[in-house]
Design a protein around this motif. Structure first.
Motif, PDB file in Angstrom:
ATOM      1  N   LYS A  52     -10.126  -2.111  -7.473  1.00 23.08           N
ATOM      2  CA  LYS A  52     -10.290  -0.697  -7.817  1.00 23.08           C
ATOM      3  C   LYS A  52      -9.220  -0.313  -8.845  1.00 23.08           C
ATOM      4  N   ASP A  53      -8.021  -0.832  -8.630  1.00 21.56           N
ATOM      5  CA  ASP A  53      -6.931  -0.607  -9.584  1.00 21.56           C
ATOM      6  C   ASP A  53      -6.897  -1.812 -10.526  1.00 21.56           C
TER       7      ASP A  53
ATOM      8  N   MET B   8     -13.799   3.654  -2.327  1.00 22.94           N
ATOM      9  CA  MET B   8     -12.881   4.203  -1.316  1.00 22.94           C
ATOM     10  C   MET B   8     -11.514   4.420  -1.935  1.00 22.94           C
TER      11      MET B   8
ATOM     12  N   THR C 288       0.843  -1.205   0.000  1.00 22.09           N
ATOM     13  CA  THR C 288       0.000   0.000   0.000  1.00 22.09           C
ATOM     14  C   THR C 288       0.875   1.251   0.000  1.00 22.09           C
TER      15      THR C 288
ATOM     16  N   PHE D 281      -4.234  -7.575  -4.018  1.00 20.70           N
ATOM     17  CA  PHE D 281      -4.417  -6.316  -4.742  1.00 20.70           C
ATOM     18  C   PHE D 281      -5.911  -6.061  -4.910  1.00 20.70           C
TER      19      PHE D 281
ATOM     20  N   HIS E 263      -7.651   3.041   4.465  1.00 18.74           N
ATOM     21  CA  HIS E 263      -9.102   3.091   4.682  1.00 18.74           C
ATOM     22  C   HIS E 263      -9.619   1.658   4.673  1.00 18.74           C
TER      23      HIS E 263
ATOM     24  N   GLY F 141      -0.236   3.679   2.049  1.00 17.52           N
ATOM     25  CA  GLY F 141      -0.677   4.291   3.297  1.00 17.52           C
ATOM     26  C   GLY F 141      -1.940   5.114   3.134  1.00 17.52           C
TER      27      GLY F 141
ATOM     28  N   ILE G 117     -13.831  -4.297  -4.854  1.00 16.90           N
ATOM     29  CA  ILE G 117     -13.772  -2.868  -4.490  1.00 16.90           C
ATOM     30  C   ILE G 117     -14.654  -2.608  -3.268  1.00 16.90           C
TER      31      ILE G 117
HETATM   32  P1  AMP Z   1      -2.835   2.204  -2.733  1.00 17.51           P
HETATM   33  O1  AMP Z   1      -2.464   2.499  -1.321  1.00 17.51           O
HETATM   34  O2  AMP Z   1      -3.791   3.166  -3.328  1.00 17.51           O
HETATM   35  O3  AMP Z   1      -1.636   1.909  -3.596  1.00 17.51           O
HETATM   36  O4  AMP Z   1      -3.647   0.842  -2.676  1.00 17.51           O
HETATM   37  C1  AMP Z   1      -3.087  -0.320  -2.105  1.00 17.51           C
HETATM   38  C2  AMP Z   1      -3.956  -1.496  -2.470  1.00 17.51           C
HETATM   39  O5  AMP Z   1      -5.256  -1.313  -1.924  1.00 17.51           O
HETATM   40  C3  AMP Z   1      -4.122  -1.653  -3.984  1.00 17.51           C
HETATM   41  O6  AMP Z   1      -4.071  -3.033  -4.320  1.00 17.51           O
HETATM   42  C4  AMP Z   1      -5.494  -1.077  -4.223  1.00 17.51           C
HETATM   43  O7  AMP Z   1      -6.138  -1.614  -5.357  1.00 17.51           O
HETATM   44  C5  AMP Z   1      -6.212  -1.481  -2.951  1.00 17.51           C
HETATM   45  N1  AMP Z   1      -7.391  -0.635  -2.751  1.00 17.51           N
HETATM   46  C6  AMP Z   1      -7.422   0.726  -2.743  1.00 17.51           C
HETATM   47  N2  AMP Z   1      -8.691   1.160  -2.615  1.00 17.51           N
HETATM   48  C7  AMP Z   1      -9.474   0.056  -2.547  1.00 17.51           C
HETATM   49  C8  AMP Z   1     -10.873  -0.161  -2.426  1.00 17.51           C
HETATM   50  N3  AMP Z   1     -11.743   0.856  -2.349  1.00 17.51           N
HETATM   51  N4  AMP Z   1     -11.330  -1.427  -2.374  1.00 17.51           N
HETATM   52  C9  AMP Z   1     -10.460  -2.473  -2.466  1.00 17.51           C
HETATM   53  N5  AMP Z   1      -9.132  -2.339  -2.585  1.00 17.51           N
HETATM   54  C10 AMP Z   1      -8.633  -1.097  -2.630  1.00 17.51           C
END
Ligand code: AMP
Length: 284
Positions: A149-150, A184, A29, A146, A34, A31, A175
Motif C-alpha cells: 500500500k505504501d 485498508m 507499524t 512492509f 487492521h 498502530g 495490499i
Molecule cells: P502504518 O502503520 O500505516 O505505518 O503501516 C505499517 C505497515 O503496514 C506498512 O508497511 C504498511 O505498508 C502496511 N500496511 C498498511 N496498510 C496495509 C494494507 N491495507 N495492506 C497491506 N499492508 C498494509
C-alpha cells in the motif's frame, strides 16, 4: 507475547533469542492495527522463529501537525490482535525513548524519494528513514515486512538499507482491501460514514482504468482516473502518476516499461488516502 517499551530490555531479550539461533522477523507499524497489518505479522510469524512488531507513531515523518494529532491510537486492541496473530514481542516505546535527542540525520534516498509522496509530503521519507534505521539498529532483524500500500516507501527503505550497508532482507507484502475494494488503512477510521461510502471509488476507478490498457495512452488513462475521482465532490485527487516499478519515474508511453504502476493520493475530506495498482498484466 511480551510488550516492551525499553530499548535496553528489548535488546537483551533479542540477544538471548539470537544466542539460541533464532531468526528474527520485524514488522514496523504506527498502530491502530487492521487486517492489512496483521497479514504482515502472520507472514512474519510463518517465516521467522521470532516475530517483533513495533507500534510507534513517529512524529518526524508527519509533515502535517493535524494529521499527527488526529492519528488513531488503539493500543489495547492492537495488542489483542498481535497476540492472536502469534507475535512474540511488541515494542511500544515512548517518543523520549526513540528520540532522546532531536534526530538531525539527513538521508540520501535518491530519485525514488523525490517524486510523488516526496513532492507532496516534504521531509516525510527522511523521517521514515530516521525511525526505521533506529528500529533496525535496535532489533537487527533478518527480515522486515512492509506493505505495498505504501509502494514508494518500500523503494525508499531499500535505498536506505543499501546506503547503510544493512543485512536485513526487505519483504514486500500485497495490499489488503475491504470488501468494497478500499485499501485498508488506519486513517479509514477517521472517515465519516458518508466518506467511507464514497472512498471505495478510488480503488474501483484504478481497477477500471486497467481495462483501457494498452488501447488508451498513458495520459488518457491518467485523465480518466483523475476526472472520475474528482467528479465525486467528497474526493480530491492530490496526484496520480503512472511510474516504472523500479525507478518510480513517470512513464510517458507504455513501451517505456514492462511494469507500470499507477500511484494515487486522494483527500477524502480531511483524510489523505493512498493506493496503487499495477498495469503489468495488461501489457504482456
Ligand atoms: P502504518 O502503520 O500505516 O505505518 O503501516 C505499517 C505497515 O503496514 C506498512 O508497511 C504498511 O505498508 C502496511 N500496511 C498498511 N496498510 C496495509 C494494507 N491495507 N495492506 C497491506 N499492508 C498494509
Amino acid at each position: 507475547m511480551k510488550v516492551i517499551s525499553s530499548i535496553c530490555e528489548l535488546r537483551n531479550c533479542l540477544s538471548e533469542e539470537r544466542q539460541n539461533n533464532k531468526t528474527i522477523g520485524f514488522v514496523p507499524t504506527m498502530g491502530a492495527l487492521h487486517d492489512g497489518h496483521i497479514s504482515l505479522v502472520k507472514r512474519c510469524v510463518e517465516e521467522n522463529d521470532i516475530c517483533v512488531t513495533s507500534i510507534f507513531v513517529n512524529p518526524t515523518q508527519f509533515n502535517n501537525k493535524q494529521d499527527l494529532a488526529t492519528y488513531p491510537r488503539t493500543p489495547e486492541n492492537d495488542c489483542a490482535l498481535l497476540k492472536t496473530a502469534g507475535c512474540d514481542y511488541v515494542f511500544a516505546p515512548t517518543e523520549k525513548e526513540m528520540y532522546p535527542e532531536p534526530d538531525t540525520r539527513i538521508f540520501h534516498l535518491g530519485p525514488v524519494a523525490e517524486v510523488m509522496e516526496g513532492v507532496h509530503r516534504p521531509g516525510h521519507f527522511n523521517g521514515v528513514a530516521q525511525i526505521v534505521s533506529k528500529l533496525f539498529d535496535i532489533i537487527e532483524p533478518d527480515k522486515a515486512y512492509f506493505g505495498e500500500k505504501d509502494f514508494q516507501q518500500i523503494a525508499v527503505i531499500r535505498v536506505m538499507v543499501k546506503e547503510l550497508n544493512l543485512q536485513t532482507e526487505i519483504v514486500s507484502c500485497p495490499i489488503l482491501r475491504e470488501v468494497n475494494g478500499l485499501a485498508m488503512s488506519s486513517r479509514n477510521m477517521r472517515l465519516t460514514p458518508e466518506q467511507h461510502q464514497k472512498a471505495p471509488l478510488i480503488a474501483h476507478t484504478l481497477k477500471e482504468s486497467t481495462t483501457f490498457v494498452p488501447e488508451k495512452n498513458v495520459q488518457e488513462v491518467i485523465d480518466y482516473v483523475v476526472n472520475t475521482i474528482n467528479n465525486e465532490p467528497v474526493l480530491q485527487v492530490e496526484y496520480f502518476d503512472i511510474v516504472d516499478r523500479n525507478t518510480l519515474q513517470s512513464v510517458k508511453n507504455w513501451k517505456e516499461t514492462t511494469d507500470p504502476v499507477g500511484c494515487i493520493a486522494v483527500f477524502c475530506g480531511e483524510v489523505r488516502l493512498i493506493d496503487n495498482i499495477t498495469y503489468k498484466n495488461k501489457l504482456s
